[in-house]
Scaffold this active site. Structure first.
Site, PDB file in Angstrom:
ATOM      1  N   TYR A  95      94.765  36.159  61.275  1.00 11.40           N
ATOM      2  CA  TYR A  95      94.957  37.519  61.789  1.00 11.40           C
ATOM      3  C   TYR A  95      95.301  37.504  63.281  1.00 11.40           C
ATOM      4  O   TYR A  95      96.268  38.130  63.728  1.00 11.40           O
ATOM      5  CB  TYR A  95      93.668  38.306  61.542  1.00 11.40           C
ATOM      6  CG  TYR A  95      93.670  39.721  62.032  1.00 11.40           C
ATOM      7  CD1 TYR A  95      94.529  40.684  61.500  1.00 11.40           C
ATOM      8  CD2 TYR A  95      92.775  40.130  63.025  1.00 11.40           C
ATOM      9  CE1 TYR A  95      94.510  41.988  61.950  1.00 11.40           C
ATOM     10  CE2 TYR A  95      92.744  41.433  63.472  1.00 11.40           C
ATOM     11  CZ  TYR A  95      93.609  42.363  62.931  1.00 11.40           C
ATOM     12  OH  TYR A  95      93.589  43.654  63.376  1.00 11.40           O
ATOM     13  N   GLY A 114     100.296  52.628  55.694  1.00  7.77           N
ATOM     14  CA  GLY A 114      98.893  52.199  55.623  1.00  7.77           C
ATOM     15  C   GLY A 114      97.970  53.387  55.838  1.00  7.77           C
ATOM     16  O   GLY A 114      96.940  53.280  56.505  1.00  7.77           O
ATOM     17  N   ASP A 117     105.193  49.926  49.265  1.00  3.80           N
ATOM     18  CA  ASP A 117     104.812  48.554  49.618  1.00  3.80           C
ATOM     19  C   ASP A 117     105.718  48.180  50.787  1.00  3.80           C
ATOM     20  O   ASP A 117     106.929  48.045  50.622  1.00  3.80           O
ATOM     21  CB  ASP A 117     105.050  47.634  48.412  1.00  3.80           C
ATOM     22  CG  ASP A 117     104.828  46.166  48.765  1.00  3.80           C
ATOM     23  OD1 ASP A 117     104.509  45.871  49.936  1.00  3.80           O
ATOM     24  OD2 ASP A 117     104.987  45.319  47.863  1.00  3.80           O
ATOM     25  N   GLY A 149      93.966  53.412  54.917  1.00  6.95           N
ATOM     26  CA  GLY A 149      93.010  52.541  55.583  1.00  6.95           C
ATOM     27  C   GLY A 149      92.111  53.277  56.556  1.00  6.95           C
ATOM     28  O   GLY A 149      92.144  54.502  56.670  1.00  6.95           O
ATOM     29  N   GLN A 150      91.317  52.469  57.265  1.00  9.91           N
ATOM     30  CA  GLN A 150      90.301  53.029  58.159  1.00  9.91           C
ATOM     31  C   GLN A 150      90.933  53.875  59.273  1.00  9.91           C
ATOM     32  O   GLN A 150      90.458  54.966  59.566  1.00  9.91           O
ATOM     33  CB  GLN A 150      89.495  51.875  58.772  1.00  9.91           C
ATOM     34  CG  GLN A 150      88.197  52.305  59.420  1.00  9.91           C
ATOM     35  CD  GLN A 150      87.633  51.265  60.379  1.00  9.91           C
ATOM     36  OE1 GLN A 150      88.224  50.217  60.601  1.00  9.91           O
ATOM     37  NE2 GLN A 150      86.488  51.550  60.950  1.00  9.91           N
ATOM     38  N   ASP A 161     101.292  54.520  51.536  1.00  7.98           N
ATOM     39  CA  ASP A 161     100.412  53.373  51.321  1.00  7.98           C
ATOM     40  C   ASP A 161     100.722  52.801  49.947  1.00  7.98           C
ATOM     41  O   ASP A 161     101.348  53.465  49.122  1.00  7.98           O
ATOM     42  CB  ASP A 161      98.924  53.795  51.405  1.00  7.98           C
ATOM     43  CG  ASP A 161      98.024  52.617  51.784  1.00  7.98           C
ATOM     44  OD1 ASP A 161      97.923  51.667  50.983  1.00  7.98           O
ATOM     45  OD2 ASP A 161      97.442  52.649  52.879  1.00  7.98           O
ATOM     46  N   ILE A 162     100.216  51.604  49.720  1.00 12.19           N
ATOM     47  CA  ILE A 162     100.397  50.962  48.420  1.00 12.19           C
ATOM     48  C   ILE A 162      99.469  51.615  47.387  1.00 12.19           C
ATOM     49  O   ILE A 162      99.715  51.575  46.195  1.00 12.19           O
ATOM     50  CB  ILE A 162     100.155  49.445  48.562  1.00 12.19           C
ATOM     51  CG1 ILE A 162     100.803  48.683  47.438  1.00 12.19           C
ATOM     52  CG2 ILE A 162      98.689  49.113  48.741  1.00 12.19           C
ATOM     53  CD1 ILE A 162     101.107  47.247  47.803  1.00 12.19           C
ATOM     54  N   ARG A 163      98.395  52.242  47.874  1.00 14.56           N
ATOM     55  CA  ARG A 163      97.476  52.947  46.964  1.00 14.56           C
ATOM     56  C   ARG A 163      97.269  54.375  47.455  1.00 14.56           C
ATOM     57  O   ARG A 163      97.516  54.658  48.637  1.00 14.56           O
ATOM     58  CB  ARG A 163      96.143  52.214  46.870  1.00 14.56           C
ATOM     59  CG  ARG A 163      95.417  52.127  48.200  1.00 14.56           C
ATOM     60  CD  ARG A 163      94.266  51.129  48.159  1.00 14.56           C
ATOM     61  NE  ARG A 163      93.962  50.661  49.491  1.00 14.56           N
ATOM     62  CZ  ARG A 163      92.987  51.132  50.263  1.00 14.56           C
ATOM     63  NH1 ARG A 163      92.191  52.081  49.835  1.00 14.56           N
ATOM     64  NH2 ARG A 163      92.783  50.668  51.467  1.00 14.56           N
ATOM     65  N   LYS A 195      98.764  38.591  65.119  1.00 15.84           N
ATOM     66  CA  LYS A 195      98.802  39.651  66.136  1.00 15.84           C
ATOM     67  C   LYS A 195      99.409  39.134  67.436  1.00 15.84           C
ATOM     68  O   LYS A 195     100.155  39.831  68.107  1.00 15.84           O
ATOM     69  CB  LYS A 195      97.394  40.225  66.384  1.00 15.84           C
ATOM     70  CG  LYS A 195      96.868  41.073  65.235  1.00 15.84           C
ATOM     71  CD  LYS A 195      97.715  42.330  65.063  1.00 15.84           C
ATOM     72  CE  LYS A 195      97.298  43.163  63.870  1.00 15.84           C
ATOM     73  NZ  LYS A 195      98.231  44.265  63.557  1.00 15.84           N
TER      74      LYS A 195
HETATM   75  N1  SER Z   1      88.322  44.903  63.607  1.00 14.07           N
HETATM   76  C1  SER Z   1      89.190  43.777  63.433  1.00 14.07           C
HETATM   77  C2  SER Z   1      88.564  42.735  62.603  1.00 14.07           C
HETATM   78  O1  SER Z   1      87.373  42.613  62.655  1.00 14.07           O
HETATM   79  C3  SER Z   1      89.557  43.186  64.754  1.00 14.07           C
HETATM   80  O2  SER Z   1      90.641  43.879  65.255  1.00 14.07           O
HETATM   81  O3  SER Z   1      89.253  42.031  61.969  1.00 14.07           O
END
Ligand code: SER
Length: 331
Positions: A155, A21, A65, A24-25, A47-49, A159
């Site tokens: 999500y 990943g 992937d 990502g950010q 990453d996938i991209r 987690k």
């Molecule tokens: N930053 C995340 C979200 O907003 C929370 O961990 O989904």
């Protein structure tokens, strides 16, 4: 003194790290930081991209992937990987839009990586958790490490399940897995994507480009946030702590800075005097309302010496400085 530094460097050089990943950010920043410590060729981005040019040009990149377990194992063997940072996930807002894929990606990627360690292929794992593990019944202020957790987002549920798996794999199979419950993260190198806390990143881009921002969270919705450089440092410090100091194997609370959209807007006003903020809430407001306002991270402080450096004022100044530079260069 010199001997200690020398030995530390030698042990760091033996590590081969895979970041899953990396586009990502968090991944974009973590790859660059880890490459500084462990050497460019020892940190493999995947990453996938395709990822940012800086990441692509400074070291190896593999298209992966993470749901393709045989390919993941092939890459781990090819590079003789010792540590994996698993950052691929659908965040809170995106996962609500695609429940099945959100669950599949977040849960399966995690078990694929945990099994790499269980099978003896890798030694150490970093897996991020989140404030999303908490829910509407959790105490909102100074939320303790162990408390009521009844998350109500895909999500958050993924987690929370992941945290339980971490602890299970540590106790049952001795897997050295480490984790942090990240607050919302704010950084300038990469844009945020798919989270409820994204407003606190988007606001800077819009403020600099257009002098205004429409927030999808209400003005008094306070959430725990953290500047990316603190988050990256926390991650690396946790991963480098001696194993016996890592007493919590599910995931550590991390406090960060608690602020509301109104408060960050006021801080931005100090840099852009005609900045205008409006509010137009959407489905993310309900998610935000289910999360705590502030977090107690005393365990992280006590166990491995965590200390935050950026408050709201310092974070805002640094974001402004770097993003203004970035927009001037690309203009
Ligand atoms: N930053 C995340 C979200 O907003 C929370 O961990 O989904």
């Amino acid at each position: 003194m010199y001997n200690v530094i020398f030995v530390q460097n030698i042990s760091q050089m033996k590590e081969r790290i895979l970041i899953i990943g990396s586009s990502g950010q968090i991944g974009t920043e973590l790859v660059l930081e880890l490459r500084k410590i462990y050497g460019n060729t020892n940190v493999i981005a995947s990453d996938i991209r395709r990822t940012s040019e800086k990441v692509m040009q400074s070291g190896p990149f593999e298209e992966l992937d993470v749901l393709n377990e045989p390919h993941l194992r092939e890459i781990v063997k090819k590079y003789k990987i010792t540590q994996v940072y698993l950052l691929a996930a659908l965040l809170s807002a995106t996962a609500e839009k695609d429940i099945e894929f959100g669950w599949k990606l977040n849960i399966r990627s995690h078990s694929h990586v945990l099994d790499l360690a269980k099978d003896g292929l890798i030694k150490k794992i970093f897996w991020p958790s989140s404030i999303a593990v908490f829910g509407p019944t959790t105490p909102k202020n100074n939320t303790p490490q162990s408390t009521i957790m009844e998350p109500n987002t895909v999500y958050g549920i993924s987690k929370q399940a992941g945290e339980r798996w971490n602890e299970y794999y540590f106790n049952k199979f001795g897997v050295d897995v480490r984790s942090l419950r990240y607050p919302g993260l704010v950084g300038w190198r990469a844009k945020a994507g798919g989270g409820t806390t994204d407003y606190a990143v988007n606001i800077f881009h819009q403020a600099i480009q257009y002098g205004k921002y429409e927030s999808f969270l209400a003005e008094n919705t306070g959430l725990p946030m953290m500047y990316m450089s603190d988050a990256i440092r926390a991650t690396i410090e946790l991963m480098e702590a001696p194993a016996e100091q890592v007493k919590i194997r599910s995931s550590y609370n991390l406090a960060g800075i608690s602020f509301t959209p109104k408060q960050i807007a006021e801080e931005i006003l100090k840099h852009i005097p005609n900045f205008e903020m409006t509010y137009n809430t959407d489905f993310r407001q309900v998610i935000a309302d289910s999360w705590p306002f502030s977090i107690d991270d005393s365990h992280a402080k006590k166990d491995w010496g965590w200390e935050m450096k950026y408050d709201l004022e310092k974070m805002t100044s640094d974001m402004m400085k770097n993003l203004k530079k970035q927009y001037t260069i690309t203009a």
